[in-house]
Design an enzyme around this catalytic site. Structure first.
Site, PDB file in Angstrom:
ATOM      1  N   GLU A 122       0.855  -1.186   0.000  1.00 49.18           N
ATOM      2  CA  GLU A 122       0.000   0.000   0.000  1.00 49.18           C
ATOM      3  C   GLU A 122       0.892   1.237   0.000  1.00 49.18           C
ATOM      4  O   GLU A 122       1.925   1.267   0.689  1.00 49.18           O
ATOM      5  CB  GLU A 122      -0.894   0.026   1.251  1.00 49.18           C
ATOM      6  CG  GLU A 122      -1.985  -1.025   1.246  1.00 49.18           C
ATOM      7  CD  GLU A 122      -3.115  -0.713   0.294  1.00 49.18           C
ATOM      8  OE1 GLU A 122      -3.234   0.469  -0.097  1.00 49.18           O
ATOM      9  OE2 GLU A 122      -3.860  -1.636  -0.064  1.00 49.18           O
ATOM     10  N   SER A 178       5.799   6.327  -0.442  1.00 53.65           N
ATOM     11  CA  SER A 178       7.158   5.888  -0.791  1.00 53.65           C
ATOM     12  C   SER A 178       7.918   5.348   0.410  1.00 53.65           C
ATOM     13  O   SER A 178       9.150   5.414   0.460  1.00 53.65           O
ATOM     14  CB  SER A 178       7.944   7.026  -1.451  1.00 53.65           C
ATOM     15  OG  SER A 178       7.280   7.509  -2.594  1.00 53.65           O
ATOM     16  N   ARG A 179       7.170   4.852   1.393  1.00 53.00           N
ATOM     17  CA  ARG A 179       7.773   4.236   2.578  1.00 53.00           C
ATOM     18  C   ARG A 179       8.577   5.216   3.434  1.00 53.00           C
ATOM     19  O   ARG A 179       9.391   4.805   4.250  1.00 53.00           O
ATOM     20  CB  ARG A 179       8.654   3.036   2.198  1.00 53.00           C
ATOM     21  CG  ARG A 179       7.868   1.872   1.587  1.00 53.00           C
ATOM     22  CD  ARG A 179       6.836   1.362   2.577  1.00 53.00           C
ATOM     23  NE  ARG A 179       6.131   0.174   2.149  1.00 53.00           N
ATOM     24  CZ  ARG A 179       4.945   0.178   1.552  1.00 53.00           C
ATOM     25  NH1 ARG A 179       4.354   1.341   1.269  1.00 53.00           N
ATOM     26  NH2 ARG A 179       4.345  -0.940   1.237  1.00 53.00           N
ATOM     27  N   LEU A 180       8.342   6.508   3.257  1.00 59.99           N
ATOM     28  CA  LEU A 180       9.014   7.508   4.089  1.00 59.99           C
ATOM     29  C   LEU A 180       8.145   7.799   5.312  1.00 59.99           C
ATOM     30  O   LEU A 180       7.673   8.913   5.544  1.00 59.99           O
ATOM     31  CB  LEU A 180       9.284   8.781   3.279  1.00 59.99           C
ATOM     32  CG  LEU A 180      10.202   8.606   2.068  1.00 59.99           C
ATOM     33  CD1 LEU A 180      10.367   9.926   1.327  1.00 59.99           C
ATOM     34  CD2 LEU A 180      11.578   8.093   2.516  1.00 59.99           C
TER      35      LEU A 180
END
Length: 533
Positions: free
Chosen positions: A325, A507-509
């Site tokens: 996700e 973006s997984r940040l």
């Protein structure tokens, strides 16, 4: 004091986020099962060879469905064209449904099916291609619901009608500033501008070959389904009831039609859907009256919970490594948080309650004994204050035994709908007998008896023995107003020594803020640090 805590209702620990589907008892009539089924659709209209609606079609079918194919444990019915039309005719005749009611439920079913699979965070841009009749009306309704679900729909509706029902749907969409594009204004390559292509052009009453401009739209879908996207994610093609251009019963006769990724059948799957090989086949709607189910011997699956759609056919093959996700959340900054992590937890917890999330007080409790082997389970938070987090259990359970050997544990709260989780670590101690007594007697009487019956984590012969013991205790306590709390049951309190608040980001940040205690001027304060995602 317990009076200063936040308190939560008593419920069993959750094992799944959704309610299980209704399963009728053995021997139950099919009609009972079918109270949770669907219909809607084409409303007893037929279509001329040119694709224009023609009223007055009367089907002579008055028997059972042509075929029922076993899907797992449930036999699913398939309808011929005449059977589908006959059912619609009865719905709008003696059973009192109106066209706009059926269309509204059909469009809502389509929209919820799309939302079930294609999340708005990744498949936001939707092009609804709507035909001249009722199938196009379903598409208009679906587009309106998708707008409210967070998608960005665009409408291509080449053959409008002045009938009030359809004109009203257009007005509703225009009031939401949903754009309408002519066929000429559509981009030559639909994959550049759209993530989902909703095919609501022709339904089960279609006959003959599509005429302009629908033939062009269908060919665009054909080219897309055959194109090599060279690693680019192609738009998903979703068809309402029938892939446009397919024969209602025989499917893609020449093998030249497009192949949708999703098919949303309405009332029951039509015979052509046997040829559907896409990843997602849903049944939409949910209101077939028992007389219809019995008369046409419909066999359809039950719907889960309150859902307007249910997946049918084989579940899609899943590439676990590709499941992900892309979270979309407000940024979580250090200058926005509370200085005390308990206050920050309460703030987030209140957000979870306000969002209507299922059991926001559910938490994963992880413990380990002297063997250092960790174990986790879901329990329910029953209070939180400056002294810590409280839950209740059997003092003879595995978690209790491990806590007696190693009184350190961790808690994990996960609130999916908000893209948030909270980790809490600390020392665990039992709450006072008075506090346990207070909470025990606040529980429903059945839960009190259940706590006495259950020798938690011990091996039992079966449910029959548990129910027998329960019945015996119900009889034993029937004349007692207050049931005594068993000595083996009570509460624990985790006294926090570390917190981490996690907010999912694109973006997984992700945002991760950690609270750890430190002493400043002989006072215990909490240090806040940002951790790498």
């Amino acid at each position: 004091m317990i009076s200063s805590c936040l308190h939560f209702p008593t419920r069993l620990p959750p094992h799944h986020r959704r309610q299980p589907p209704f399963i009728p008892p053995a021997g139950a009539a099919v009609s009972l099962h079918l109270l949770q089924l669907t219909t809607c659709c084409r409303y007893a209209s037929t279509v001329s060879p040119g694709g224009l609606p023609r009223r007055g079609f009367r089907a002579g079918v008055r028997g059972f469905c042509t075929t029922a194919v076993n899907m797992g444990e449930t036999a699913v019915s398939y309808l011929t064209q005449k059977e589908a039309a006959a059912i619609d005719e009865e719905l709008m005749g003696p059973l009192g449904f109106s066209v706009d009611q059926l269309m509204e439920l059909a469009g809502l079913s389509v929209a919820t099916s799309i939302a079930e699979v294609y999340k708005a965070s990744e498949y936001k841009r939707v092009l609804a291609m709507c035909g001249p009749g009722n199938n196009g009306g379903d598409g208009l309704v679906a587009a309106r619901h998708l707008f409210h679900f967070g998608y960005k729909p665009t409408i291509c509706y080449p053959k409008r009608t002045a009938k009030p029902l359809y004109a009203g749907l257009v007005t509703q969409l225009e009031s939401l500033a949903v754009p309408f594009l002519s066929v000429e204004d559509l981009p030559s390559d639909l994959s550049h501008e759209f993530d989902i292509l909703l095919d609501a052009m022709f339904g089960f009453s279609f006959h003959g070959s599509p005429r302009p401009p629908f033939d062009d739209l269908i060919q665009r879908l054909v080219r897309l389904s055959k194109a090599d996207q060279a690693g680019k994610k192609p738009p998903a093609i979703v068809s309402v009831d029938i892939p446009s251009g397919w024969h209602v019963e025989e499917g893609d006769l020449a093998g030249q039609g497009f192949k949708p990724d999703m098919l949303v059948s309405l009332t029951a799957p039509k015979l052509c859907s046997k040829q559907f090989n896409g990843a997602h086949h849903f049944l939409g709607g949910r209101f077939v009256p028992p007389p219809i189910a019995e008369k046409y011997k419909l066999h359809l699956p039950p719907y889960p919970g309150t859902s307007m759609c249910v997946r049918i056919g084989k579940p899609p093959k899943v590439d676990i490594s590709a499941m992900r996700e892309n979270y979309v959340s407000p940024e979580f900054h250090e200058d926005q948080v509370e200085a005390d992590p308990i206050d920050q937890f309460k703030k987030w917890f209140e957000d979870a309650v306000a969002a209507g999330l299922w059991e926001p007080n559910a938490m994963a409790l992880s413990t380990s004994g002297k063997d250092a082997k960790p174990s986790s389970r879901m329990v329910l938070l029953k209070g939180v204050d400056k002294d810590g987090f409280v839950w209740y259990t059997n003092y003879g359970s595995r978690k209790a035994r491990e806590l007696s050997e190693n009184p350190f544990a961790s808690l994990l709260f996960y609130w999916e709908g908000l893209n948030r989780q909270v980790r809490v670590e600390g020392f665990v101690e039992k709450v006072s007998d008075h506090e346990s007594e207070q909470y025990f007697h606040s529980r429903p009487r059945g839960s009190q008896i259940g706590a006495i019956v259950s020798n938690q984590s011990a091996v039992v012969p079966g449910r029959v023995e548990l129910h027998q013991q329960y019945k015996e205790l119900v009889d034993k306590f029937s004349n007692m107003e207050v049931i005594p709390k068993p000595k083996h049951w009570g509460g624990y309190r985790l006294k926090p020594e570390a917190f981490e608040f996690w907010q999912g980001q694109q973006s997984r940040l992700h945002d991760r803020l950690r609270y750890t205690p430190e002493e400043i001027d002989r006072k215990r304060v909490w240090k806040i640090e940002r951790l790498a995602p």
